[in-house]
Design a protein around this motif. Structure first.
Motif, PDB file in Angstrom:
ATOM      1  N   ASN A  66       0.831  -1.291   0.080  1.00  0.00           N
ATOM      2  CA  ASN A  66      -0.069  -0.200  -0.092  1.00  0.00           C
ATOM      3  C   ASN A  66       0.814   1.329   0.048  1.00  0.00           C
ATOM      4  OD1 ASN A  66      -2.316  -1.640   0.128  1.00  0.00           O
ATOM      5  ND2 ASN A  66      -2.885  -1.327   2.053  1.00  0.00           N
ATOM      6  N   SER A  67       2.163   1.105   0.286  1.00  0.00           N
ATOM      7  CA  SER A  67       2.983   2.472   0.357  1.00  0.00           C
ATOM      8  C   SER A  67       4.523   1.855   0.162  1.00  0.00           C
ATOM      9  CB  SER A  67       2.806   3.215   1.513  1.00  0.00           C
ATOM     10  OG  SER A  67       3.415   4.296   1.668  1.00  0.00           O
ATOM     11  N   ASN A  68       5.247   2.765  -0.523  1.00  0.00           N
ATOM     12  CA  ASN A  68       6.461   2.512  -0.646  1.00  0.00           C
ATOM     13  C   ASN A  68       7.396   2.599   0.597  1.00  0.00           C
ATOM     14  OD1 ASN A  68       9.388   2.185  -1.673  1.00  0.00           O
ATOM     15  ND2 ASN A  68       8.784   2.850  -3.450  1.00  0.00           N
ATOM     16  N   HIS A  69       7.617   1.548   1.460  1.00  0.00           N
ATOM     17  CA  HIS A  69       8.305   1.670   2.725  1.00  0.00           C
ATOM     18  C   HIS A  69       9.798   2.476   2.593  1.00  0.00           C
ATOM     19  CE1 HIS A  69       5.697  -0.803   5.139  1.00  0.00           C
ATOM     20  NE2 HIS A  69       5.083   0.201   4.968  1.00  0.00           N
ATOM     21  N   SER A  70      10.546   1.784   1.381  1.00  0.00           N
ATOM     22  CA  SER A  70      11.712   2.204   1.155  1.00  0.00           C
ATOM     23  C   SER A  70      12.065   3.643   0.742  1.00  0.00           C
ATOM     24  CB  SER A  70      12.562   1.337   0.306  1.00  0.00           C
ATOM     25  OG  SER A  70      11.944   1.080  -0.663  1.00  0.00           O
ATOM     26  N   PHE A  71      11.185   4.219  -0.028  1.00  0.00           N
ATOM     27  CA  PHE A  71      10.838   5.579  -0.624  1.00  0.00           C
ATOM     28  C   PHE A  71      10.675   6.501   0.662  1.00  0.00           C
ATOM     29  CE2 PHE A  71       8.877   9.478  -2.160  1.00  0.00           C
ATOM     30  CZ  PHE A  71      10.195   9.888  -2.982  1.00  0.00           C
ATOM     31  N   THR A  72       9.680   6.201   1.537  1.00  0.00           N
ATOM     32  CA  THR A  72       9.509   6.915   2.650  1.00  0.00           C
ATOM     33  C   THR A  72      10.724   7.087   3.690  1.00  0.00           C
ATOM     34  OG1 THR A  72       8.187   5.174   3.924  1.00  0.00           O
ATOM     35  CG2 THR A  72       6.842   7.042   2.833  1.00  0.00           C
ATOM     36  N   ALA A  73      11.458   5.832   4.029  1.00  0.00           N
ATOM     37  CA  ALA A  73      12.636   5.572   4.725  1.00  0.00           C
ATOM     38  C   ALA A  73      13.783   6.540   4.236  1.00  0.00           C
ATOM     39  CB  ALA A  73      12.980   4.313   4.984  1.00  0.00           C
ATOM     40  N   GLY A  74      13.942   6.772   2.923  1.00  0.00           N
ATOM     41  CA  GLY A  74      14.800   7.585   2.475  1.00  0.00           C
ATOM     42  C   GLY A  74      14.439   9.172   2.763  1.00  0.00           C
ATOM     43  N   LEU A  75      13.155   9.440   2.479  1.00  0.00           N
ATOM     44  CA  LEU A  75      12.812  10.861   2.837  1.00  0.00           C
ATOM     45  C   LEU A  75      12.950  11.105   4.377  1.00  0.00           C
ATOM     46  CD1 LEU A  75       9.421  11.145   0.979  1.00  0.00           C
ATOM     47  CD2 LEU A  75      11.505  11.938   0.226  1.00  0.00           C
ATOM     48  N   ALA A  76      12.590  10.232   5.113  1.00  0.00           N
ATOM     49  CA  ALA A  76      12.736  10.389   6.666  1.00  0.00           C
ATOM     50  C   ALA A  76      14.420  10.894   6.774  1.00  0.00           C
ATOM     51  CB  ALA A  76      12.304   9.165   7.469  1.00  0.00           C
ATOM     52  N   HIS A  77      15.114   9.808   6.246  1.00  0.00           N
ATOM     53  CA  HIS A  77      16.320   9.795   6.617  1.00  0.00           C
ATOM     54  C   HIS A  77      17.012  11.282   6.271  1.00  0.00           C
ATOM     55  CE1 HIS A  77      20.567   8.453   7.144  1.00  0.00           C
ATOM     56  NE2 HIS A  77      20.814   9.287   6.050  1.00  0.00           N
ATOM     57  N   SER A  78      16.508  11.737   5.051  1.00  0.00           N
ATOM     58  CA  SER A  78      17.162  12.962   4.360  1.00  0.00           C
ATOM     59  C   SER A  78      16.682  14.147   5.129  1.00  0.00           C
ATOM     60  CB  SER A  78      16.744  13.092   2.867  1.00  0.00           C
ATOM     61  OG  SER A  78      15.633  13.214   2.750  1.00  0.00           O
ATOM     62  N   VAL A  79      15.732  14.125   5.762  1.00  0.00           N
ATOM     63  CA  VAL A  79      15.116  15.356   6.590  1.00  0.00           C
ATOM     64  C   VAL A  79      15.462  14.846   8.182  1.00  0.00           C
ATOM     65  CG1 VAL A  79      13.138  15.749   5.364  1.00  0.00           C
ATOM     66  CG2 VAL A  79      12.823  14.409   7.430  1.00  0.00           C
ATOM     67  N   GLY A  80      16.072  13.885   8.482  1.00  0.00           N
ATOM     68  CA  GLY A  80      16.850  13.913   9.865  1.00  0.00           C
ATOM     69  C   GLY A  80      15.904  13.051  10.671  1.00  0.00           C
ATOM     70  N   LEU A  81      14.797  12.474  10.378  1.00  0.00           N
ATOM     71  CA  LEU A  81      14.007  11.696  11.378  1.00  0.00           C
ATOM     72  C   LEU A  81      14.866  10.552  12.034  1.00  0.00           C
ATOM     73  CD1 LEU A  81      10.384  11.125   9.852  1.00  0.00           C
ATOM     74  CD2 LEU A  81      11.340  12.980  11.131  1.00  0.00           C
ATOM     75  N   ARG A  82      14.685  10.120  12.970  1.00  0.00           N
ATOM     76  CA  ARG A  82      15.540   9.245  13.847  1.00  0.00           C
ATOM     77  C   ARG A  82      14.638   8.273  14.233  1.00  0.00           C
ATOM     78  NH1 ARG A  82      18.906  12.941  17.045  1.00  0.00           N
ATOM     79  NH2 ARG A  82      20.328  13.770  15.396  1.00  0.00           N
ATOM     80  N   LYS A  83      13.580   8.240  14.647  1.00  0.00           N
ATOM     81  CA  LYS A  83      12.668   7.216  15.071  1.00  0.00           C
ATOM     82  C   LYS A  83      12.218   6.294  14.222  1.00  0.00           C
ATOM     83  CE  LYS A  83      10.580  10.192  19.023  1.00  0.00           C
ATOM     84  NZ  LYS A  83       9.328  10.674  19.614  1.00  0.00           N
ATOM     85  N   GLN A  84      12.169   4.893  14.462  1.00  0.00           N
ATOM     86  CA  GLN A  84      11.340   4.117  13.612  1.00  0.00           C
ATOM     87  C   GLN A  84       9.772   4.264  13.391  1.00  0.00           C
ATOM     88  OE1 GLN A  84      13.980   2.163  12.762  1.00  0.00           O
ATOM     89  NE2 GLN A  84      12.430   0.276  12.723  1.00  0.00           N
TER      90      GLN A  84
END
Ligand SMILES: Nc1ncnc2c1ncn2[C@@H]1O[C@H](COP(=O)(O)OS(=O)(=O)O)[C@@H](OP(=O)(O)O)[C@H]1O
Ligand SMILES: [Mg+2]
Ligand SMILES: [Mg+2]
Ligand SMILES: [Mg+2]
Length: 382
Positions: free
Chosen positions: A266-284
């Motif tokens: 239903n959603s591209n987890h690896s794409f959102t993980a990449g976005l999360a990483h690039s904006v500095g999200l730390r939490k799971q």
């Protein structure tokens, strides 16, 4: 008076969603007590249950009886195809039973109960009537009878979503979240517990008195409200029994929580993980079924919700309309990945959606994510 506009509609919608949530709880209890065969597959292989059809019929009947059948246009997820097949007689019987049980209780919630029991054809007709396609003109109710059916059958998070659009604008949003704990930590706990054990139903068994809420908002009011799922005598006191909710004030990505769909399909987890990483999200990321994700943003339990479906999938308006109104009125921002507001005026699909959906508690996080999408899109593998 401008302030009184849609007051009746909102009150009725909230009461109707209370009835629907009570219905879902009863069906879910049965689902786990007698291992029933009431989970079917639709043509697209997605699950559908007695609850999906029963809620749709119940909401349809209640809205029509309150506002007059000629005044009610409903865009909803289910149709009568699956349920009117020859080999679906048991399913239909279960639905008719459940609908009658719920409608009989409706008067306890300040709504009209039918004078006599509905028969098969009346229940089918109530479901079928929700076949409006919405659009740019007029007033339409938007219903997802059970959102996150997968969560529902797993005993996990699911929602009943009801919205009102007028001339393409989403004006009212009501989200019933029967398994959403009143305390945020338990959402987290449930998820982790669920995840670690890979168990499909263990998170259901806990004290239901702590669980269940309804969120609602009227566009432009600047207020979003939360009611616990409550016993019927308290529903009668509505709207006294509600509290204001507000989005989180966290705007530091390092402290922000992202929620997203459970299913990779239903959603591209690896794409959102990449976005999360690039904006500095730390939490799971917190993976949660259904529009409970919008509820989590509106309540301040999480800061970001992103969904990037595979290309070719068209998002449906009933999966978003109620959540968007509630998040926005609670102070949040919801757009597509290009930063444009969701357009509910194009029929049952979000036709113009640019890639995916980004909902945030505030503009700071939102701008960072939109910029990250812009920067990373070329290298993505969507
Ligand atoms: N292939 C695909 N891609 C994207 N989205 C899809 C897809 N298939 C279904 N859906 C819609 O997703 C709704 C459930 O969304 P969730 O965020 O709850 O998904 S998940 O269960 O957490 O994975 C779900 O809503 P319900 O059918 O009401 O459960 C669907 O409308
Ligand atoms: Mg849905
Ligand atoms: Mg659904
Ligand atoms: Mg479905």
């Amino acid at each position: 008076m401008e302030n009184d506009r849609y007051a009746k509609e909102l009150e009725v919608a909230v009461r109707v969603v209370h009835v629907a949530c009570a219905l879902c709880r009863r069906v879910q209890e049965k689902l786990f007590s007698n291992d029933s065969d009431h989970v079917l597959s639709k043509d697209d292989d997605s699950p559908v249950t007695v609850a999906d059809f029963s809620v749709q019929a119940t909401v349809s009947w209640l809205l029509s009886s309150t506002f007059g059948v000629e005044n009610v246009s409903i865009v909803a997820e289910e149709d009568i195809q699956t349920i009117s097949k020859d080999d679906s007689a048991n399913l239909l019987a279960a639905v008719v039973n459940t609908v009658n049980e719920s409608l009989a209780l409706a008067s306890n919630y300040g709504l009209q109960s039918p004078e006599s029991t509905l028969g098969n054809s009346e229940v089918l007709e109530a479901i079928r009537r929700c076949n409006s396609t919405g659009g740019l003109r007029g007033r339409h109710w938007i219903l997802d009878p059970v959102d996150g059916t997968l969560g529902f059958v797993r005993g996990d998070q699911y929602a009943v979503a009801l919205a009102l659009i007028e001339d393409g604008n989403a004006l009212l949003g009501v989200l019933g979240c029967p398994n959403y704990p009143l305390k945020a930590e338990s959402l987290n706990y449930n998820y982790q517990h669920h995840h670690e054990t890979m168990s499909e139903s263990s998170s259901l068994v806990c004290d239901t008195s702590e669980k269940g809420c309804i969120l609602y908002a009227r566009k432009g009011s600047g207020e979003a409200w939360l009611q616990p799922l409550i016993s019927r005598d308290k529903v009668l006191e509505w709207p006294n029994y509600a509290q204001l909710i507000r989005v989180s004030s966290v705007d530091d990505p390092a402290l922000a929580t992202l929620c997203e769909p459970v299913e990779r399909a239903n959603s591209n987890h690896s794409f959102t993980a990449g976005l999360a990483h690039s904006v500095g999200l730390r939490k799971q990321p917190l993976r949660v079924h259904s529009m409970v994700k919008y509820a989590a943003i509106a309540r301040g339990d999480a800061e970001i919700f992103m969904k990037f479906a595979r290309s070719g999938y068209k998002e449906k308006i009933w999966d978003h309309a109620a959540g968007v109104v509630i998040v926005e009125e609670a102070g949040g921002v919801v757009t597509d990945a290009g930063g444009r507001p969701l357009d509910f005026s194009k029929g049952m699909y979000l036709e113009c959606l640019d890639r995916g959906i980004i909902a945030c508690s505030g503009i700071t996080l939102h701008e960072k994510l939109i910029a990250a999408v812009y920067a990373s899109w070329d290298s993505s593998n969507l």
